[in-house]
Design a protein around this motif. Structure first.
Motif, PDB file in Angstrom:
ATOM      1  N   ASP A  64       0.817  -1.204   0.000  1.00 43.18           N
ATOM      2  CA  ASP A  64       0.000   0.000   0.000  1.00 43.18           C
ATOM      3  C   ASP A  64       0.855   1.260   0.000  1.00 43.18           C
ATOM      4  N   THR A  65       1.828   1.322   0.898  1.00 48.04           N
ATOM      5  CA  THR A  65       2.645   2.520   1.074  1.00 48.04           C
ATOM      6  C   THR A  65       4.105   2.118   1.245  1.00 48.04           C
ATOM      7  N   ILE A  72       8.096   9.446   0.869  1.00 44.51           N
ATOM      8  CA  ILE A  72       7.020   8.559   0.469  1.00 44.51           C
ATOM      9  C   ILE A  72       7.158   8.317  -1.028  1.00 44.51           C
ATOM     10  N   LYS A  74       5.445   5.466  -2.561  1.00 41.25           N
ATOM     11  CA  LYS A  74       4.174   4.890  -2.994  1.00 41.25           C
ATOM     12  C   LYS A  74       3.156   5.214  -1.919  1.00 41.25           C
ATOM     13  N   TRP A  75       1.958   5.667  -2.331  1.00 43.53           N
ATOM     14  CA  TRP A  75       0.944   6.065  -1.360  1.00 43.53           C
ATOM     15  C   TRP A  75      -0.400   5.516  -1.806  1.00 43.53           C
ATOM     16  N   ARG A  76      -1.052   4.744  -0.923  1.00 43.75           N
ATOM     17  CA  ARG A  76      -2.354   4.154  -1.208  1.00 43.75           C
ATOM     18  C   ARG A  76      -2.366   3.390  -2.533  1.00 43.75           C
TER      19      ARG A  76
END
Length: 109
Positions: A64-65, A72, A74-76
């Motif tokens: 997911d993250t 960050i 990768k997010w959601r």
């Protein structure tokens, strides 16, 4: 391993996992990369053993993250700061180069 692992046991597992992976245990002043995994997806349902699910059932779709060196990435479920059209073009060019070099026909259908 019991489902509700205590804080001390979790700390031991994380430290031991880092050492086994060739890294050092987390310490003040060191950066940590973090992965958040989705445990509510069908490929791990019904979830009854978290370590077992992570090792044997989860795949890239459960990520997911991702946080790397405090950023960050990768997010959601979506990659950040990635030029998707360029990445796709680079991948296709790489495929074409490999096929040409290997003298392979590339009928896609």
């Amino acid at each position: 391993m019991p489902a509700n692992t205590g804080t001390g046991e979790r700390r031991y597992l994380l430290k031991g996992g880092a050492v086994l992976a060739g890294g050092a245990a987390r310490a003040p002043g060191k950066e940590a990369d973090i992965l958040l995994l989705r445990a509510d997806a069908l490929n791990v349902a019904p979830l009854n053993n978290v370590p077992g699910a992570v090792v044997t059932l989860m795949d890239r779709t459960n990520v997911d993250t991702v946080i790397v060196a405090g950023r960050i990435r990768k997010w959601r479920g979506a990659l950040l700061d990635v030029d998707h059209p360029r990445l796709l073009a680079d991948l296709e060019a790489s495929r074409d180069h490999l096929f040409t070099t290997a003298r392979v026909d590339r009928p896609l259908f």
